[in-house]
Design a protein around this motif. Structure first.
Motif, mmCIF file in Angstrom:
data_model
loop_
_atom_site.group_PDB
_atom_site.id
_atom_site.type_symbol
_atom_site.label_atom_id
_atom_site.label_comp_id
_atom_site.label_asym_id
_atom_site.label_seq_id
_atom_site.Cartn_x
_atom_site.Cartn_y
_atom_site.Cartn_z
ATOM 1 N N MET A 1 10.786 20.763 -5.490
ATOM 2 C CA MET A 1 9.626 20.826 -4.602
ATOM 3 C C MET A 1 8.430 21.448 -5.302
ATOM 4 O O MET A 1 7.283 20.999 -5.137
ATOM 5 N N ILE A 2 8.677 22.485 -6.111
ATOM 6 C CA ILE A 2 7.580 23.112 -6.861
ATOM 7 C C ILE A 2 6.992 22.130 -7.874
ATOM 8 O O ILE A 2 5.760 22.012 -8.010
ATOM 9 N N LEU A 3 7.854 21.407 -8.584
ATOM 10 C CA LEU A 3 7.378 20.415 -9.547
ATOM 11 C C LEU A 3 6.589 19.305 -8.856
ATOM 12 O O LEU A 3 5.549 18.862 -9.366
ATOM 13 N N ALA A 4 7.070 18.856 -7.700
ATOM 14 C CA ALA A 4 6.356 17.811 -6.962
ATOM 15 C C ALA A 4 5.000 18.304 -6.485
ATOM 16 O O ALA A 4 4.007 17.565 -6.510
ATOM 17 N N THR A 5 4.930 19.566 -6.063
ATOM 18 C CA THR A 5 3.652 20.136 -5.631
ATOM 19 C C THR A 5 2.667 20.211 -6.788
ATOM 20 O O THR A 5 1.471 19.890 -6.626
ATOM 21 N N GLN A 6 3.160 20.627 -7.946
ATOM 22 C CA GLN A 6 2.287 20.669 -9.129
ATOM 23 C C GLN A 6 1.792 19.276 -9.497
ATOM 24 O O GLN A 6 0.622 19.091 -9.848
ATOM 25 N N LEU A 7 2.678 18.286 -9.401
ATOM 26 C CA LEU A 7 2.287 16.909 -9.711
ATOM 27 C C LEU A 7 1.245 16.414 -8.717
ATOM 28 O O LEU A 7 0.265 15.744 -9.098
ATOM 29 N N ASN A 8 1.416 16.726 -7.449
ATOM 30 C CA ASN A 8 0.441 16.322 -6.441
ATOM 31 C C ASN A 8 -0.920 16.973 -6.690
ATOM 32 O O ASN A 8 -1.970 16.343 -6.512
ATOM 33 N N ASN A 9 -0.890 18.247 -7.114
ATOM 34 C CA ASN A 9 -2.149 18.937 -7.401
ATOM 35 C C ASN A 9 -2.855 18.335 -8.604
ATOM 36 O O ASN A 9 -4.087 18.197 -8.618
ATOM 37 N N LEU A 10 -2.081 17.978 -9.635
ATOM 38 C CA LEU A 10 -2.684 17.365 -10.815
ATOM 39 C C LEU A 10 -3.275 15.996 -10.502
ATOM 40 O O LEU A 10 -4.341 15.631 -11.017
ATOM 41 N N ALA A 11 -2.574 15.240 -9.662
ATOM 42 C CA ALA A 11 -3.050 13.899 -9.320
ATOM 43 C C ALA A 11 -4.199 13.933 -8.323
ATOM 44 O O ALA A 11 -4.967 12.966 -8.226
ATOM 45 N N GLY A 12 -4.322 15.012 -7.573
ATOM 46 C CA GLY A 12 -5.376 15.102 -6.577
ATOM 47 C C GLY A 12 -5.078 14.363 -5.295
ATOM 48 O O GLY A 12 -5.910 14.337 -4.378
ATOM 49 N N PHE B 1 7.911 15.485 0.660
ATOM 50 C CA PHE B 1 9.303 15.930 0.592
ATOM 51 C C PHE B 1 9.736 16.743 1.808
ATOM 52 O O PHE B 1 10.790 17.371 1.784
ATOM 53 N N THR B 2 8.977 16.765 2.871
ATOM 54 C CA THR B 2 9.362 17.495 4.075
ATOM 55 C C THR B 2 9.754 16.502 5.162
ATOM 56 O O THR B 2 8.928 15.713 5.623
ATOM 57 N N ASP C 1 7.473 4.923 2.812
ATOM 58 C CA ASP C 1 7.356 6.324 3.205
ATOM 59 C C ASP C 1 8.715 7.008 3.221
ATOM 60 O O ASP C 1 8.861 8.135 2.730
ATOM 61 N N ARG C 2 9.726 6.347 3.760
ATOM 62 C CA ARG C 2 11.073 6.926 3.765
ATOM 63 C C ARG C 2 11.629 7.060 2.354
ATOM 64 O O ARG C 2 12.324 8.031 2.038
ATOM 65 N N ALA C 3 11.327 6.069 1.494
ATOM 66 C CA ALA C 3 11.810 6.128 0.110
ATOM 67 C C ALA C 3 11.188 7.303 -0.630
ATOM 68 O O ALA C 3 11.857 7.980 -1.426
ATOM 69 N N VAL C 4 9.917 7.572 -0.382
ATOM 70 C CA VAL C 4 9.249 8.701 -1.027
ATOM 71 C C VAL C 4 9.868 10.020 -0.578
ATOM 72 O O VAL C 4 10.108 10.924 -1.394
ATOM 73 N N HIS C 5 10.149 10.148 0.717
ATOM 74 C CA HIS C 5 10.783 11.369 1.217
ATOM 75 C C HIS C 5 12.217 11.506 0.711
ATOM 76 O O HIS C 5 12.739 12.620 0.632
ATOM 77 N N LEU C 6 12.858 10.393 0.399
ATOM 78 C CA LEU C 6 14.231 10.407 -0.093
ATOM 79 C C LEU C 6 14.320 10.766 -1.572
ATOM 80 O O LEU C 6 15.385 11.151 -2.059
ATOM 81 N N LEU C 7 13.205 10.685 -2.282
ATOM 82 C CA LEU C 7 13.215 10.796 -3.746
ATOM 83 C C LEU C 7 13.758 12.139 -4.225
ATOM 84 O O LEU C 7 14.719 12.184 -5.005
ATOM 85 N N LEU C 8 13.171 13.237 -3.798
ATOM 86 C CA LEU C 8 13.557 14.543 -4.328
ATOM 87 C C LEU C 8 14.986 14.946 -3.971
ATOM 88 O O LEU C 8 15.733 15.381 -4.857
ATOM 89 N N PRO C 9 15.428 14.839 -2.714
ATOM 90 C CA PRO C 9 16.830 15.196 -2.442
ATOM 91 C C PRO C 9 17.827 14.289 -3.163
ATOM 92 O O PRO C 9 18.905 14.738 -3.556
ATOM 93 N N THR C 10 17.459 13.026 -3.383
ATOM 94 C CA THR C 10 18.341 12.135 -4.127
ATOM 95 C C THR C 10 18.433 12.574 -5.584
ATOM 96 O O THR C 10 19.521 12.582 -6.181
#
Length: 327
Positions: free
Chosen positions: A155-166, A172-173, A190-199
């Motif tokens: 989740m932290i890595l995804a947040t950093q990636l989202n911040n870099l991409a803007g 992931f919630t 949308d469901r696939a994106v939410h499924l990405l990190l837990p998968t």
């Protein structure tokens, strides 16, 4: 082979029923469904408490074996698992939540198993080389890291990636974005994106386990006499490994896959809490916290059925890989 598979299926079905009954008895002995009434102010009359417990079939005044018998009768005659402490049908809750858990478990476990087997074979063939050392140390790091920590790190890595991409690339919630609308394709994405990190988290956990086990089995196979005989007859090393070695090394892996399902279910429970998924793992933890005997027994039955299916599939794979079983 059909008789063999059917016999094994019946054995697993009996074991699943026994495990479910033991879970019901254990939950009935340990949990106190009346505790939630005792904390109310004002406290309801004892007659009202007993009536509520009787409606759910969990009154401690009734012997536990009698309650178990009535629960089994309702299960086999009405396909009912009773009601939760909130008044909902347990079967309805399982039907609503099982889809989320199965999407996570099936995708993560299958990808993790395939990746782990490939890494294990690669590590055995290149024993003690740099690639083998990297996979070994990475697997040990994953083993030593709690499941929820892996989820939080992703989740932290995804947040950093989202911040870099803007922009919000990775959500992931929850299972899906609240209030989302659009075409079926938009909803599926949308469901696939939410499924990405837990998968990804489950893939890392299962791949680490499978790679260690597959590497150990493959090393035993590489030193077998039939591999040396095949090489002595002129068969190239790669063909000898994949035609004879990998196939035989996969036989114990089929059993390992079935019995590692329990670890994946436990891991998915923590991931469901971290990523706010309303799945079976979260449902089971909530049931224990709420002293909900019927819900605990229902989740135990769900897990037992998953074991039944995975164990039967492992027997089919075992029979396909080992000709002696088909005879």
């Amino acid at each position: 082979m059909t008789v063999y598979i059917f016999r094994r299926f019946v054995n697993y079905a009996i074991l699943s029923l026994i495990a479910t009954c033991m879970a019901y008895v254990l939950a009935s002995v340990v949990l106190d469904p009346a505790a939630r009434f005792y904390g109310m102010n004002p406290r309801p009359p004892q007659s009202s408490i007993d009536a509520s417990l009787d409606a759910m079939g969990v009154n401690p005044a009734v012997p536990v074996l009698v309650r178990l018998w009535h629960w089994l009768v309702d299960l086999f005659t009405q396909f009912s698992l009773g009601t939760t402490v909130g008044g909902a049908q347990v079967t309805a809750e399982i039907a609503a939540r099982s889809g989320a858990s199965l999407r996570l478990l099936l995708i993560g476990s299958i990808i993790g198993a395939i990746l782990g087997v490939l890494l294990g074979v690669w590590g055995a063939v290149r024993q003690y080389r740099l690639s083998d050392q990297i996979v070994t140390y990475a697997s040990y790091v994953v083993f030593a890291t709690p499941t929820f920590v892996i989820g939080v790190l992703l989740m932290i890595l995804a947040t950093q990636l989202n911040n870099l991409a803007g922009v919000q690339l990775i959500n992931f919630t929850g299972e899906y974005t609240a209030g989302i609308s659009g075409s079926w394709w938009d909803l599926a994405v949308d469901r696939a994106v939410h499924l990405l990190l837990p998968t990804i988290a489950l893939v890392l956990i299962s791949a680490a386990s499978f790679s260690r086990y597959q590497r150990s089995v493959m090393l035993d196979v590489l030193g077998a006499d039939y591999i040396r005989t095949a090489r002595a007859k002129g068969l190239p090393r790669t063909k000898a490994l994949f035609r004879h070695g990998v196939r035989l090394a996969l036989i114990p892996m089929s059993t390992f896959f079935a019995y590692s399902f329990g670890t994946l279910i436990a891991g998915s429970a923590m991931l469901e809490i971290v990523f706010s998924w309303r799945g079976m793992g979260q449902f089971q933890i909530e049931a224990i916290v709420k002293n909900d005997i019927n819900a605990v027994a229902g989740t135990a039955l769900f897990v037992a059925v998953l074991y039944l299916i995975s164990s039967t599939l492992s027997e089919v794979l075992y029979a396909a890989l080992d000709p002696r079983v088909r005879s």
